[in-house]
Design an enzyme around this catalytic site. Structure first.
Site, PDB file in Angstrom:
ATOM      1  N   LEU A 113       3.500   6.066 -12.076  1.00  0.00           N
ATOM      2  CA  LEU A 113       4.097   5.725 -10.780  1.00  0.00           C
ATOM      3  C   LEU A 113       2.977   5.199  -9.882  1.00  0.00           C
ATOM      4  O   LEU A 113       2.468   5.887  -8.993  1.00  0.00           O
ATOM      5  CB  LEU A 113       4.776   6.958 -10.183  1.00  0.00           C
ATOM      6  CG  LEU A 113       5.856   7.591 -11.061  1.00  0.00           C
ATOM      7  CD1 LEU A 113       6.454   8.817 -10.376  1.00  0.00           C
ATOM      8  CD2 LEU A 113       6.938   6.584 -11.407  1.00  0.00           C
ATOM      9  N   HIS A 114       2.614   3.942 -10.110  1.00  0.00           N
ATOM     10  CA  HIS A 114       1.439   3.367  -9.451  1.00  0.00           C
ATOM     11  C   HIS A 114       1.600   3.289  -7.932  1.00  0.00           C
ATOM     12  O   HIS A 114       0.846   3.906  -7.176  1.00  0.00           O
ATOM     13  CB  HIS A 114       1.174   1.956  -9.988  1.00  0.00           C
ATOM     14  CG  HIS A 114       1.004   1.860 -11.462  1.00  0.00           C
ATOM     15  ND1 HIS A 114      -0.082   2.373 -12.126  1.00  0.00           N
ATOM     16  CD2 HIS A 114       1.792   1.282 -12.408  1.00  0.00           C
ATOM     17  CE1 HIS A 114       0.028   2.113 -13.433  1.00  0.00           C
ATOM     18  NE2 HIS A 114       1.153   1.460 -13.624  1.00  0.00           N
ATOM     19  N   ASP A 115       2.565   2.500  -7.477  1.00  0.00           N
ATOM     20  CA  ASP A 115       2.620   2.136  -6.063  1.00  0.00           C
ATOM     21  C   ASP A 115       2.974   3.269  -5.114  1.00  0.00           C
ATOM     22  O   ASP A 115       2.508   3.275  -3.966  1.00  0.00           O
ATOM     23  CB  ASP A 115       3.582   0.964  -5.865  1.00  0.00           C
ATOM     24  CG  ASP A 115       3.024  -0.327  -6.452  1.00  0.00           C
ATOM     25  OD1 ASP A 115       1.793  -0.465  -6.531  1.00  0.00           O
ATOM     26  OD2 ASP A 115       3.826  -1.202  -6.830  1.00  0.00           O
TER      27      ASP A 115
END
Length: 295
Positions: free
Chosen positions: A237-239
């Site tokens: 879940l990068h952003d």
């Protein structure tokens, strides 16, 4: 905490935006869009759809349709042709506020007191590089930039680099070498932050549309290919790490590394001291993300 989101939604962008728009401790003045995960017309429409689902008025200003001097390289394999993994969002309640994201950024930064507006950067840094190039004194009025991008000790996901920086290396170099107050959240941190099926159940159990939509988005983020079974955890879940860092910096392990961006968008040893997140408290972040999405 007034902030502007620069984005190319994108599944994980959408989750980050829903969290930021709904959280009572964040004031999202607007969103600016850029071509990245998918083309500009789709990223702009997606930003409007996400704001409509969140039931929050956040004007959307369309920005750069392509990297600086390069052709776009969208990531349709992960995000799908619609950019949102096939998850249904409502039709936009509004139209784009303008097609000049950089002009908007210059205007709002000049109108506001210096060092009062944050930039949350979830995308290739083309818009921000154009801001710095067109109006360097205005760029100095930014309070801080929090950007998802790069890979320090981790391998990249786009050649030697990470997608956001490698999609527009020239823009990344302008922004990361500008000497502004910048915190970079690279793959070294974001790959530690994932979700499992139990977490999706927790999100859906809240009954809140942003949390339920995020569960659907993460569910789409489990699938590697249409012919491959789902794994036990989602892709990173990068952003969402960007607005989470803005509110919960204590949940990130920050180091200063001397780096620069090379022509492929990879981070290599260099003269620029850059504050980078190298680790996270994943359990605590998942709890904070759920709380924010359920607001």
């Amino acid at each position: 905490m007034p902030a502007i989101i620069d984005t190319d939604p994108g599944i994980d962008d959408a989750i980050a935006i829903l969290y930021a728009l709904r959280h009572p401790d964040l004031d999202i003045a607007a969103m600016t869009t850029v071509a990245g995960n998918i083309g500009l017309s789709v990223t702009t429409a997606n930003a409007l759809k996400i704001a409509t689902l969140a039931d929050v008025h956040a004007p959307v200003h369309a920005g750069a349709p392509a990297p600086l001097g390069r052709d776009p390289r969208p990531e349709l394999g992960i995000h799908g042709n619609d950019g949102l993994g096939g998850v249904t969002f409502p039709d936009p309640a509004t139209r784009p506020a303008s097609e000049d994201a950089v002009g908007y950024l210059i205007s709002i930064l000049n109108q506001a007191d210096p060092q009062t507006i944050d930039l949350f950067c979830l995308a290739p840094l083309t818009n921000i590089a154009q801001l710095i190039t067109r109006a360097p004194d205005t760029a100095k009025r930014i309070r801080r930039i929090i950007a998802m991008g790069g890979a320090v000790d981790e391998p990249g996901n786009m050649g030697r680099g990470e997608f956001n920086l490698a999609h527009d290396p020239e823009a990344a170099a302008i922004v990361l070498h500008a000497g502004l107050d910048l915190t970079l959240i690279p793959l070294d941190a974001t790959r530690q932050f994932r979700a499992d099926a139990a977490y999706l159940h927790t999100l859906r159990a809240t009954g809140k549309p942003p949390a339920v939509a995020s569960a659907d988005l993460i569910d789409a983020y489990f699938v590697q290919t249409e012919h491959q079974a789902k794994g036990s955890e989602s892709r990173p879940l990068h952003d969402p790490c960007v607005p989470l860092y803005a509110l919960h910096p204590d949940l990130f392990r920050i180091e200063t590394r001397h780096l620069q961006v090379d022509h492929d968008g990879a981070l290599i040893a260099g003269p620029h001291p850059i504050r980078v997140a190298m680790g996270v408290d994943a359990d605590a972040l998942r709890a904070r993300l759920c709380e924010g999405l359920a607001c």
